[in-house]
Scaffold this motif. Structure first.
Motif, PDB file in Angstrom:
ATOM      1  N   PRO A 193    -125.382 -28.563 -32.953  1.00 11.98           N
ATOM      2  CA  PRO A 193    -125.183 -28.716 -34.404  1.00 11.98           C
ATOM      3  C   PRO A 193    -123.963 -29.548 -34.784  1.00 11.98           C
ATOM      4  O   PRO A 193    -123.833 -29.950 -35.933  1.00 11.98           O
ATOM      5  CB  PRO A 193    -125.007 -27.268 -34.877  1.00 11.98           C
ATOM      6  N   PHE A 194    -123.043 -29.758 -33.857  1.00  3.88           N
ATOM      7  CA  PHE A 194    -121.823 -30.535 -34.142  1.00  3.88           C
ATOM      8  C   PHE A 194    -121.228 -31.003 -32.828  1.00  3.88           C
ATOM      9  O   PHE A 194    -121.760 -30.688 -31.752  1.00  3.88           O
ATOM     10  CB  PHE A 194    -120.819 -29.701 -34.947  1.00  3.88           C
ATOM     11  N   THR A 195    -120.153 -31.765 -32.903  1.00  3.42           N
ATOM     12  CA  THR A 195    -119.611 -32.332 -31.660  1.00  3.42           C
ATOM     13  C   THR A 195    -118.168 -31.919 -31.367  1.00  3.42           C
ATOM     14  O   THR A 195    -117.699 -32.054 -30.252  1.00  3.42           O
ATOM     15  CB  THR A 195    -119.653 -33.878 -31.711  1.00  3.42           C
ATOM     16  N   ARG A 196    -117.427 -31.469 -32.366  1.00  2.00           N
ATOM     17  CA  ARG A 196    -116.024 -31.182 -32.132  1.00  2.00           C
ATOM     18  C   ARG A 196    -115.557 -30.050 -33.055  1.00  2.00           C
ATOM     19  O   ARG A 196    -114.796 -30.262 -34.007  1.00  2.00           O
ATOM     20  CB  ARG A 196    -115.207 -32.457 -32.402  1.00  2.00           C
ATOM     21  N   PRO A 197    -116.052 -28.843 -32.802  1.00  2.00           N
ATOM     22  CA  PRO A 197    -115.814 -27.745 -33.736  1.00  2.00           C
ATOM     23  C   PRO A 197    -114.438 -27.089 -33.589  1.00  2.00           C
ATOM     24  O   PRO A 197    -113.803 -27.182 -32.543  1.00  2.00           O
ATOM     25  CB  PRO A 197    -116.898 -26.738 -33.357  1.00  2.00           C
ATOM     26  N   VAL A 198    -114.028 -26.438 -34.640  1.00  2.00           N
ATOM     27  CA  VAL A 198    -112.887 -25.522 -34.596  1.00  2.00           C
ATOM     28  C   VAL A 198    -113.445 -24.110 -34.436  1.00  2.00           C
ATOM     29  O   VAL A 198    -114.424 -23.756 -35.105  1.00  2.00           O
ATOM     30  CB  VAL A 198    -112.054 -25.621 -35.893  1.00  2.00           C
ATOM     31  N   ILE A 199    -112.851 -23.340 -33.532  1.00  2.00           N
ATOM     32  CA  ILE A 199    -113.282 -21.956 -33.348  1.00  2.00           C
ATOM     33  C   ILE A 199    -112.358 -21.058 -34.155  1.00  2.00           C
ATOM     34  O   ILE A 199    -111.135 -21.111 -33.991  1.00  2.00           O
ATOM     35  CB  ILE A 199    -113.264 -21.554 -31.856  1.00  2.00           C
ATOM     36  N   PHE A 200    -112.930 -20.252 -35.013  1.00  2.00           N
ATOM     37  CA  PHE A 200    -112.173 -19.358 -35.885  1.00  2.00           C
ATOM     38  C   PHE A 200    -112.276 -17.956 -35.298  1.00  2.00           C
ATOM     39  O   PHE A 200    -113.354 -17.369 -35.264  1.00  2.00           O
ATOM     40  CB  PHE A 200    -112.760 -19.415 -37.293  1.00  2.00           C
ATOM     41  N   GLY A 201    -111.148 -17.434 -34.809  1.00  2.00           N
ATOM     42  CA  GLY A 201    -111.161 -16.111 -34.179  1.00  2.00           C
ATOM     43  C   GLY A 201    -110.777 -16.210 -32.713  1.00  2.00           C
ATOM     44  O   GLY A 201    -110.904 -17.278 -32.101  1.00  2.00           O
ATOM     45  N   SER A 202    -110.250 -15.125 -32.169  1.00  2.00           N
ATOM     46  CA  SER A 202    -109.753 -15.172 -30.778  1.00  2.00           C
ATOM     47  C   SER A 202    -110.101 -13.893 -30.044  1.00  2.00           C
ATOM     48  O   SER A 202    -109.256 -13.237 -29.466  1.00  2.00           O
ATOM     49  CB  SER A 202    -108.246 -15.401 -30.789  1.00  2.00           C
ATOM     50  N   GLU A 203    -111.373 -13.526 -30.095  1.00  2.00           N
ATOM     51  CA  GLU A 203    -111.825 -12.341 -29.374  1.00  2.00           C
ATOM     52  C   GLU A 203    -112.564 -12.776 -28.109  1.00  2.00           C
ATOM     53  O   GLU A 203    -112.693 -13.966 -27.839  1.00  2.00           O
ATOM     54  CB  GLU A 203    -112.747 -11.511 -30.286  1.00  2.00           C
ATOM     55  N   LEU A 204    -113.075 -11.790 -27.387  1.00  2.00           N
ATOM     56  CA  LEU A 204    -113.812 -12.096 -26.170  1.00  2.00           C
ATOM     57  C   LEU A 204    -114.950 -13.095 -26.454  1.00  2.00           C
ATOM     58  O   LEU A 204    -115.184 -14.033 -25.688  1.00  2.00           O
ATOM     59  CB  LEU A 204    -114.384 -10.788 -25.619  1.00  2.00           C
ATOM     60  N   VAL A 205    -115.600 -12.897 -27.587  1.00  2.00           N
ATOM     61  CA  VAL A 205    -116.733 -13.761 -27.917  1.00  2.00           C
ATOM     62  C   VAL A 205    -116.274 -15.200 -28.195  1.00  2.00           C
ATOM     63  O   VAL A 205    -117.059 -16.146 -28.072  1.00  2.00           O
ATOM     64  CB  VAL A 205    -117.529 -13.184 -29.118  1.00  2.00           C
ATOM     65  N   SER A 206    -114.995 -15.353 -28.525  1.00  2.00           N
ATOM     66  CA  SER A 206    -114.496 -16.701 -28.782  1.00  2.00           C
ATOM     67  C   SER A 206    -114.467 -17.531 -27.493  1.00  2.00           C
ATOM     68  O   SER A 206    -114.601 -18.750 -27.518  1.00  2.00           O
ATOM     69  CB  SER A 206    -113.097 -16.638 -29.416  1.00  2.00           C
ATOM     70  N   GLU A 228    -104.500 -13.480 -37.160  1.00  2.00           N
ATOM     71  CA  GLU A 228    -103.504 -12.530 -36.669  1.00  2.00           C
ATOM     72  C   GLU A 228    -102.376 -13.308 -35.987  1.00  2.00           C
ATOM     73  O   GLU A 228    -102.550 -14.452 -35.591  1.00  2.00           O
ATOM     74  CB  GLU A 228    -104.136 -11.583 -35.637  1.00  2.00           C
ATOM     75  N   ASP A 229    -101.238 -12.614 -35.827  1.00  2.00           N
ATOM     76  CA  ASP A 229    -100.099 -13.290 -35.201  1.00  2.00           C
ATOM     77  C   ASP A 229    -100.297 -13.495 -33.711  1.00  2.00           C
ATOM     78  O   ASP A 229     -99.616 -14.307 -33.094  1.00  2.00           O
ATOM     79  CB  ASP A 229     -98.811 -12.491 -35.453  1.00  2.00           C
ATOM     80  N   HIS A 230    -101.200 -12.699 -33.119  1.00  2.00           N
ATOM     81  CA  HIS A 230    -101.430 -12.813 -31.682  1.00  2.00           C
ATOM     82  C   HIS A 230    -102.899 -13.066 -31.408  1.00  2.00           C
ATOM     83  O   HIS A 230    -103.754 -12.653 -32.191  1.00  2.00           O
ATOM     84  CB  HIS A 230    -101.038 -11.511 -30.969  1.00  2.00           C
ATOM     85  N   VAL A 231    -103.139 -13.690 -30.277  1.00  2.00           N
ATOM     86  CA  VAL A 231    -104.525 -13.800 -29.806  1.00  2.00           C
ATOM     87  C   VAL A 231    -105.037 -12.385 -29.572  1.00  2.00           C
ATOM     88  O   VAL A 231    -104.326 -11.540 -29.050  1.00  2.00           O
ATOM     89  CB  VAL A 231    -104.552 -14.625 -28.506  1.00  2.00           C
ATOM     90  N   ARG A 232    -106.267 -12.112 -29.995  1.00  2.00           N
ATOM     91  CA  ARG A 232    -106.736 -10.733 -29.963  1.00  2.00           C
ATOM     92  C   ARG A 232    -107.119 -10.262 -28.564  1.00  2.00           C
ATOM     93  O   ARG A 232    -107.215  -9.057 -28.328  1.00  2.00           O
ATOM     94  CB  ARG A 232    -107.867 -10.551 -30.969  1.00  2.00           C
ATOM     95  N   VAL A 233    -107.367 -11.169 -27.647  1.00  2.00           N
ATOM     96  CA  VAL A 233    -107.504 -10.766 -26.231  1.00  2.00           C
ATOM     97  C   VAL A 233    -106.553 -11.624 -25.424  1.00  2.00           C
ATOM     98  O   VAL A 233    -106.953 -12.399 -24.583  1.00  2.00           O
ATOM     99  CB  VAL A 233    -108.941 -10.901 -25.691  1.00  2.00           C
ATOM    100  N   ARG A 234    -105.295 -11.419 -25.664  1.00  2.00           N
ATOM    101  CA  ARG A 234    -104.256 -12.312 -25.185  1.00  2.00           C
ATOM    102  C   ARG A 234    -104.292 -12.541 -23.668  1.00  2.00           C
ATOM    103  O   ARG A 234    -104.248 -13.677 -23.206  1.00  2.00           O
ATOM    104  CB  ARG A 234    -102.893 -11.737 -25.554  1.00  2.00           C
ATOM    105  N   ALA A 235    -104.391 -11.450 -22.906  1.00  2.00           N
ATOM    106  CA  ALA A 235    -104.228 -11.538 -21.465  1.00  2.00           C
ATOM    107  C   ALA A 235    -105.177 -12.568 -20.859  1.00  2.00           C
ATOM    108  O   ALA A 235    -104.837 -13.277 -19.928  1.00  2.00           O
ATOM    109  CB  ALA A 235    -104.457 -10.173 -20.840  1.00  2.00           C
ATOM    110  N   LEU A 236    -106.381 -12.633 -21.415  1.00  2.00           N
ATOM    111  CA  LEU A 236    -107.376 -13.502 -20.821  1.00  2.00           C
ATOM    112  C   LEU A 236    -107.406 -14.888 -21.454  1.00  2.00           C
ATOM    113  O   LEU A 236    -107.527 -15.894 -20.776  1.00  2.00           O
ATOM    114  CB  LEU A 236    -108.764 -12.866 -21.010  1.00  2.00           C
ATOM    115  N   LEU A 237    -107.295 -14.891 -22.771  1.00  2.00           N
ATOM    116  CA  LEU A 237    -107.660 -16.111 -23.478  1.00  2.00           C
ATOM    117  C   LEU A 237    -106.629 -17.220 -23.363  1.00  2.00           C
ATOM    118  O   LEU A 237    -106.986 -18.384 -23.197  1.00  2.00           O
ATOM    119  CB  LEU A 237    -107.938 -15.783 -24.956  1.00  2.00           C
ATOM    120  N   THR A 238    -105.355 -16.855 -23.451  1.00  2.00           N
ATOM    121  CA  THR A 238    -104.348 -17.907 -23.531  1.00  2.00           C
ATOM    122  C   THR A 238    -104.354 -18.846 -22.320  1.00  2.00           C
ATOM    123  O   THR A 238    -104.431 -20.067 -22.501  1.00  2.00           O
ATOM    124  CB  THR A 238    -102.969 -17.290 -23.803  1.00  2.00           C
ATOM    125  N   PRO A 239    -104.312 -18.314 -21.078  1.00  2.00           N
ATOM    126  CA  PRO A 239    -104.361 -19.240 -19.929  1.00  2.00           C
ATOM    127  C   PRO A 239    -105.651 -20.057 -19.896  1.00  2.00           C
ATOM    128  O   PRO A 239    -105.653 -21.229 -19.515  1.00  2.00           O
ATOM    129  CB  PRO A 239    -104.292 -18.316 -18.706  1.00  2.00           C
TER     130      PRO A 239
END
Lengths: 461, 417
Positions: B159-172, B193-204
């Motif tokens: 549906p698109f080529t360069r999306p922004v992802i809104f949200g930072s959960e596992l599903v993100s 939110e001020d932090h990534v919601r699944v920080r340990a996994l998502l940030t790296p």
């Protein structure tokens, strides 16, 4: 090659253009509707409060009031035959402050002056008995039993579909760039080539003043779009109210409406924000949260209800109070401008008015003796739906219970949608609580190669 | 066209929803030989959300095998079907009636199904753009992760080529993987939110994938009236930002798919958005049970699978012991705004076998303090907690509920001393 000249060219496929196309086609004219967007109903008619108004609060003696009254009457006459759903909810105009309470007698008087004679005053207790989920903070009000809920898109679609079924032509994705009246007829230059017609009717809505200028070189009014944002609550909220709840307009604020929709939701709105842009239908978090809070103030049970969606409608307001309908007999031109928020209710009345204006031009058509009346699907939550009937080929949109058969019928129909938005207005797909979470993939497959604007690009292409 | 008349059928257990928990439940009920088990699935294929999660990791806990979502969905379907559960696809439940009667619409017509027990397994969906009150017009290109997955994995449509992802959960993450499957790279990942919601996994992961991350964003705004043109916001330093993009993926903030429930006679919990249940998963009408993510948003497929298996024993026991089973019911509530929900919301006594072993708590915000359970004006249990809102909190039910419990239980928070 003989030049194909229509009797009437209507510029703009909003509800007003569609209603006029229907009227004049039935009058016997050869009509072409020229729409700038990929689909009809893409401008002001895209978003409104979906109420069939009686015109009880319109300025007495105004053209607007006359068109609403005539439009309302014709709507009720043709609704059954044209398969237009109506939810006879009635409305309550409620006062929440002493200031508003003081306005009530004057408003009732005005309603009676407008011929809406069944408007009656109600006490606070009577109102709460009728609508027990309203906040007990209300002070008083009156009933307008004749205000009803209708399908804002299905209605206009039915008008244009009847016009098409009786010989009218719809040209979409065609913007009128210039136009000239050449003694006996008009030549309109459009992005899809020249069109010729004996008469031109400008129903360009949010672009009415621009089209006026392009065709006549003058602007008789200036459109300042007025944006109205709405919040739509999920279906369980519709159990909280039966009547349409209308505000008492005061000098400082027009107030918000709360009502069910014919699709089974409940909506709160609109805001009223003047803006320059004729296309920007942005909603804002602050305004929506404010509407939600106002809704909860009036109907406290709404605090437990989920929001389904939000939208904004743009109304073609002008510097004048009344509709701006101007005619030039010499050049056989009629400009139908400034049709503000009441266009859905008044469009059939406007169409009658335009038909009468053409009579004064000396233009004569031979009315169709046996016009065809298509009967489109009713998309109402309060009437039988396609999924309840055998052979529906399965449900595609689970929230709105839209069947594959309904979608196929529309895609193969006389006015297929060009966009997903058009398909939504025709079938309600993705309009429900999940907003396309479940059915987007299936819809993309089903509509592939069948929309002017596809839902995506296939891998590898 | 006339609406058609209903045909009538019956079964022992009707399962509404053929996703992970529903299929695991169906299989286990067949193993327990309760009778005729029917799974009602509205989609053309059963399997639920994993059907369109065309990536790893699924199935490790359940089948000791690393699987992709669609294979896992098929496996769950095959196991239930092989054991004799009837899986009816393209079948939509249109109403829940008291006592276990369901109204259905199927490709063949409308039907009334009488079940001795009904189990609601309708799962969750993501919150929509409107439910998150994002500013802007409604251009093409704004869709949920679920919708993107169904486009990408089921239909191979981009549906698109360069999306922004809104949200930072596992599903993100899944959104990023789904983009990769389509051969596209997200323009950024943004979180209010001020932090990534699944920080340990998502940030790296984001660093590895070179996807820019913005947390603590304010005034998220979609730009564009026809197609998405950009995404604007102010960053956590108050600086205005604009990211050129042609799509927005609205990810996460799961909520139970509870439309049927809310239109029914069953009690709904405002906190979870799902049904009010006791520790057996029994709803306010004892003919109805619920399990899986409809109980609360949202757990992994393995968690839901296990819940389905556990619920089978509860339903089987209920079928055996009723109608002699007449419990006393106490309610479980919470009275601190930081507590979003508690499951179960009721306790039936005497305590039945096979019941849930934990209370599940959800929070609305970061909490540091002491969680207390109060009953009859006394503190019956307490525990210090320090938690982000996204985390799953579980506390042993047996520590909090004594077999002779008679008073309603209220969870509350107090500041640590």
């Amino acid at each position: 090659m003989t030049r194909d000249t229509f009797d009437i060219a209507i510029i703009g496929g909003g509800v007003v253009g569609c209603a006029i196309a229907r009227r004049l086609t039935l009058d016997g004219a050869r009509v072409v509707v020229i729409e700038k967007a990929l689909d009809v109903l893409d401008g002001a008619s895209k978003g409104n409060s979906a109420i069939l108004h009686t015109g009880f609060d319109a300025p007495p003696g105004s053209l607007e009031q006359a068109c609403i009254a005539a439009g309302y009457k014709e709507y009720l006459e043709i609704a059954g035959q044209m398969s237009l759903p109506i939810l006879k909810s009635g409305a309550l105009v409620l006062a929440w402050s002493d200031d508003q309470l003081k306005q009530l007698p004057k408003l009732i008087e005005k309603a009676h002056a407008n011929g809406v004679t069944d408007v009656t005053s109600l006490s606070r207790e009577e109102i709460l008995r009728k609508e027990p989920n309203l906040s007990p903070d209300l002070l008083g009000g009156f009933a307008v039993p004749g205000e009803y809920l209708i399908d804002p898109w299905g209605t206009a679609h039915a008008y244009i579909l009847q016009a098409i079924a009786n010989g009218a032509t719809l040209l979409r994705n065609a913007e009128v760039l210039t136009g000239h009246f050449e003694g006996t007829s008009w030549t309109l230059k459009t992005t899809q080539g020249d069109m010729h017609a004996d008469h031109v009717i400008n129903c360009a809505g949010l672009y009415g003043d621009i089209v006026d200028e392009r065709l006549t070189g003058a602007r008789r009014f200036t459109i300042t779009p007025r944006k109205g944002q709405f919040v739509v609550f999920d279906k369980p909220a519709s159990n909280l109210l039966s009547s349409i709840i209308l505000p008492v307009p005061t000098k400082t604020t027009k107030g918000v409406v709360i009502c069910r929709t014919i699709f089974g939701n409940l909506l709160v709105g609109p805001t009223a924000e003047d803006q320059e842009s004729r296309t920007d239908g942005s909603t804002t978090r602050d305004a929506l949260l404010d509407l939600q809070a106002k809704g909860v103030e009036m109907v406290p049970g709404l605090s437990n209800c989920d929001v389904t969606t939000a939208y904004a409608g743009l109304r073609p307001a002008t510097e004048y109070q009344d509709y701006q309908i101007h005619q030039d007999r010499q050049s056989r031109y009629i400009s139908v401008g400034g049709i503000r928020s009441t266009g859905l209710s008044s469009s059939l009345g406007i169409a009658q008015h335009v038909s009468a204006l053409l009579d004064t031009f000396g233009t004569q058509f031979k009315p169709l003796s046996t016009p065809v009346t298509p009967t489109p699907e009713k998309l109402s939550e309060y009437h039988d739906r396609d999924w309840q009937c055998p052979g529906s080929d399965g449900i595609v949109c689970h929230c709105e219970l839209v069947t594959k058969r309904e979608i196929e019928r529309v895609l193969d129909g006389p006015m297929p949608p060009a966009t997903l938005a058009g398909l939504k207005r025709r079938t309600r797909v993705t309009m429900g609580r999940c907003q396309g979470f479940y059915c987007t993939g299936a819809l993309a497959a089903l509509t592939e190669g069948r929309l002017v604007r596809p839902m995506g690009t296939r891998d590898g292409s | 066209m006339a609406a058609e008349t209903f045909t009538e059928t019956s079964c022992t257990v009707a399962i509404v929803g053929g996703g992970t928990s529903g299929l695991a439940l169906a299989a286990e009920l067949m193993r327990l030989k309760v009778g005729r088990v029917v799974v009602l699935e509205r989609e053309p294929n059963s399997g639920g959300i994993p059907r369109h999660c065309g990536h790893y990791p699924f199935g490790v806990y359940e089948y000791k095998r690393l699987m992709k979502g669609p294979d896992y969905a098929r496996k769950n379907t095959d196991v239930a079907a092989d054991l004799g559960a009837v899986i009816r696809t393209g079948t939509t439940v249109t109403a829940l009636r008291p006592g276990g009667t369901l109204e259905l619409t199927t490709p063949g017509g409308r039907e009334v199904l009488h079940a001795d027990r009904v189990v609601l397994c309708t799962g969750v969906r993501e919150s929509s753009r409107a439910q998150r009150f994002i500013n802007g017009d409604r251009p093409y290109g704004v869709i949920s992760t679920g919708a993107l997955q169904s486009l990408a994995y089921l239909e191979h449509i981009r549906p698109f080529t360069r999306p922004v992802i809104f949200g930072s959960e596992l599903v993100s993450f899944s959104a990023i993987q789904t983009c990769a499957h389509l051969g596209i790279k997200p323009a950024a990942l943004v979180e209010e939110e001020d932090h990534v919601r699944v920080r340990a996994l998502l940030t790296p992961y984001l660093i590895a994938k070179r996807v820019p991350l913005f947390t603590g964003i304010r005034q998220p705004t979609i730009i564009g009236s026809d197609q998405v043109e950009a995404f604007e916001f102010s960053d956590k330093n108050g600086r205005y930002r604009r990211i050129e993009t042609d799509g927005i993926i609205i990810s996460g903030r799961f909520r139970p798919e509870a439309a049927l429930l809310k239109a029914s006679h069953l009690a709904v919990d405002r906190g979870t958005g799902g049904p009010v249940v006791d520790q057996s998963g029994r709803c306010s009408d004892p003919a109805y049970f619920a399990t899986g993510n409809i109980l609360r948003p949202a757990e992994t497929s393995a968690f839901c699978w296990q819940e389905g298996v556990d619920t089978a024993a509860r339903v089987a026991n209920d079928l055996e012991t009723s109608p002699s089973y007449a419990p006393n019911v106490i309610s479980v509530t919470h009275d601190d705004p930081a507590i979003r929900f508690v499951v179960p919301q009721r306790i039936a006594t005497p305590l039945p076998p096979h019941g849930m072993t934990n209370f599940y708590l959800g929070l609305t915000k970061e909490v540091r303090g002491v969680l207390e359970a109060r009953a009859g004006g006394k503190t019956v249990w307490e525990k210090p907690i320090k938690s982000q809102p996204i985390r799953r909190l579980q506390f042993p039910l047996s520590e909090i509920v004594k077999p002779d419990v008679a008073d309603d239980i209220t969870f509350t928070l107090r500041k640590s001393k």
